[in-house]
Motif scaffolding. Sequence first.
Motif, PDB file in Angstrom:
ATOM      1  N   GLY A 198       7.869 -53.712  50.807  1.00  0.00           N
ATOM      2  CA  GLY A 198       8.186 -54.250  52.199  1.00  0.00           C
ATOM      3  C   GLY A 198       8.940 -53.602  53.117  1.00  0.00           C
ATOM      4  N   GLY A 199       9.330 -52.293  52.458  1.00  0.00           N
ATOM      5  CA  GLY A 199      10.176 -51.508  53.265  1.00  0.00           C
ATOM      6  C   GLY A 199      11.547 -51.746  53.051  1.00  0.00           C
ATOM      7  N   ALA A 200      12.031 -52.750  52.375  1.00  0.00           N
ATOM      8  CA  ALA A 200      13.614 -52.990  52.143  1.00  0.00           C
ATOM      9  C   ALA A 200      13.751 -52.561  50.629  1.00  0.00           C
ATOM     10  CB  ALA A 200      13.775 -54.403  52.289  1.00  0.00           C
ATOM     11  N   ALA A 201      12.696 -52.338  49.974  1.00  0.00           N
ATOM     12  CA  ALA A 201      12.904 -51.922  48.620  1.00  0.00           C
ATOM     13  C   ALA A 201      11.880 -51.157  48.216  1.00  0.00           C
ATOM     14  CB  ALA A 201      12.894 -52.956  47.510  1.00  0.00           C
ATOM     15  N   PRO A 202      11.922 -50.174  47.081  1.00  0.00           N
ATOM     16  CA  PRO A 202      10.620 -49.376  46.645  1.00  0.00           C
ATOM     17  C   PRO A 202       9.420 -50.318  46.315  1.00  0.00           C
ATOM     18  CG  PRO A 202      12.644 -48.793  45.503  1.00  0.00           C
ATOM     19  CD  PRO A 202      12.939 -50.125  46.078  1.00  0.00           C
ATOM     20  N   ASP A 203       8.244 -49.710  46.217  1.00  0.00           N
ATOM     21  CA  ASP A 203       6.913 -50.127  45.562  1.00  0.00           C
ATOM     22  C   ASP A 203       7.277 -50.147  44.150  1.00  0.00           C
ATOM     23  OD1 ASP A 203       6.300 -50.394  48.163  1.00  0.00           O
ATOM     24  OD2 ASP A 203       4.402 -48.948  48.091  1.00  0.00           O
ATOM     25  N   SER A 204       6.701 -50.949  43.577  1.00  0.00           N
ATOM     26  CA  SER A 204       6.796 -51.125  41.937  1.00  0.00           C
ATOM     27  C   SER A 204       5.413 -51.234  41.381  1.00  0.00           C
ATOM     28  CB  SER A 204       7.960 -51.926  41.496  1.00  0.00           C
ATOM     29  OG  SER A 204       7.320 -53.382  41.750  1.00  0.00           O
ATOM     30  N   ILE A 205       5.543 -50.913  40.159  1.00  0.00           N
ATOM     31  CA  ILE A 205       4.209 -51.233  39.054  1.00  0.00           C
ATOM     32  C   ILE A 205       4.803 -51.938  37.837  1.00  0.00           C
ATOM     33  CG2 ILE A 205       2.481 -50.222  37.848  1.00  0.00           C
ATOM     34  CD1 ILE A 205       1.832 -49.964  40.594  1.00  0.00           C
ATOM     35  N   THR A 206       4.212 -52.972  37.682  1.00  0.00           N
ATOM     36  CA  THR A 206       4.682 -53.824  36.577  1.00  0.00           C
ATOM     37  C   THR A 206       3.536 -53.784  35.688  1.00  0.00           C
ATOM     38  OG1 THR A 206       5.972 -55.271  37.465  1.00  0.00           O
ATOM     39  CG2 THR A 206       5.125 -56.055  35.380  1.00  0.00           C
ATOM     40  N   ILE A 207       3.785 -53.334  34.259  1.00  0.00           N
ATOM     41  CA  ILE A 207       2.783 -53.002  33.172  1.00  0.00           C
ATOM     42  C   ILE A 207       3.234 -54.289  31.984  1.00  0.00           C
ATOM     43  CG2 ILE A 207       2.086 -51.504  31.390  1.00  0.00           C
ATOM     44  CD1 ILE A 207       3.167 -49.269  33.448  1.00  0.00           C
ATOM     45  N   ASP A 208       2.157 -54.924  31.722  1.00  0.00           N
ATOM     46  CA  ASP A 208       2.216 -55.833  30.571  1.00  0.00           C
ATOM     47  C   ASP A 208       1.464 -55.194  29.513  1.00  0.00           C
ATOM     48  OD1 ASP A 208       2.269 -57.931  28.816  1.00  0.00           O
ATOM     49  OD2 ASP A 208       1.659 -59.363  30.020  1.00  0.00           O
ATOM     50  N   THR A 209       2.236 -54.584  28.662  1.00  0.00           N
ATOM     51  CA  THR A 209       1.419 -53.750  27.503  1.00  0.00           C
ATOM     52  C   THR A 209       0.712 -54.678  26.595  1.00  0.00           C
ATOM     53  OG1 THR A 209       3.389 -53.939  26.144  1.00  0.00           O
ATOM     54  CG2 THR A 209       3.107 -52.139  27.290  1.00  0.00           C
ATOM     55  N   GLY A 210       1.131 -55.953  26.531  1.00  0.00           N
ATOM     56  CA  GLY A 210       0.499 -56.937  25.565  1.00  0.00           C
ATOM     57  C   GLY A 210      -0.980 -57.508  26.234  1.00  0.00           C
TER      58      GLY A 210
END
Length: 419
Positions: free
Chosen positions: A63-75
């Motif tokens: 949202g501009g206040a923090a970096p974009d992120s990717i979450t990976i659930d390996t399971g």
Amino acid sequence: MTAMTPGSNLPLNAVRVTVDVAAPVRLDVSALLLAADGKVRSDADFIFFNQPSGPGVGYRSGGGAAPDSITIDTGALPPGIERIVVTASPDAAGQTFQGIEPTATVRNADAGSVIATFTPPQLGTETALVVVEVYQRGGAWKVRAVGQGYANGLAGIATDFGVSVEEEPAPAAAPVAPPAPPAPAAPPAPPVSYPASPWLGGATTPAPAAPPAPPAPVPAAAPAGAGGKINLDKGRVSLQKNQTVSLVKGGRPLLSQVKMGLGWEPAFGGRAIDLDASVIAYGPQRNHIDHCWFGKLSILGGAVKHSGDNLTGEGAGDDEVIVVDLGRLPADTTGLVFTVNSFSGQKFTDVAKAYCRLIDGASGEELVRFDLTGAEPQTGVMMAKLIKQFSGEWEMTAMGQFVKSRTVRGMVKAAAEAL
């Protein structure tokens, strides 16, 4: 926590991990799910802001206040997916990683603890980057620091991973009769069709029956400087939608006072229309700093000032003017988006001759002009943006993006996403 170097890898001690990529400018962060052959299987394997969730992988905007992120659930990854690559690209069109040091942080998604960080070294002309990858080896999941850049943007990454990316074609001409002379064969339909993305420049669609029309040429009034970048060396610049001009003249950045004049007329035969011009200021992470409008005529210590409200749109010349002293802007103000809204609810289809123009505050000379040639039945439009570069110069981009919003407050999120 481990500071990784290119090519190094670590075993993951968590089933769910989050990777965010931070930089001094806003980045678009995405992920690609790859099978054993190193290729994506379908459009469902491309995860980004317009398609934020996929099998075992999710995207979250900062949202501009923090970096974009990717979450990976390996399971939760589908059988056959052996690698997830996390990519990043500067959000501003054509911007490279020159002078930008992005840092990827890998965290335990549940506990929040930092597992590793990685800052790719010696970046330059790259416009897209494979930052890190999460991969399976011997039944265990690991993370590897990659840092591989691509000077040809997402198209270069796509080619490596077997994705065909094309611009959205222009409307096809009338069908060509079978006896027509042979022409070069149209390319085959791409194997993957993506939702619209700022990286891709639009959705990928099968090739049309006839070749697409060539892109519109850059107007002669838009001179190019060194490296092909449009600047102010040859005088007034007339922009088309999505074109950018560097506010540099004679090799020196323009850092003095400028005026953004915005004007409009009621549609032919229409009644008076009350539109409101505003400007929204943002920081380097697209964080909203403040906005200047007829209800708040001065912001940022007087570096940005508004001329006041025009209630009819009638008469010649600029309807509202916003004065910006580029040299007095706070250091953390790196983006300005100029908007026009219809508080009364009238649509832009009721407006004629809407434009914005940048004027030298000292000489009164018109430097840049953008005439809005199309309209949509919406109540808000983002006319133009000014973005500060790492070299210190400012660039102006013509936007012409319509939004459903009657007030500048309703434009803050959309304008941040458009920076």
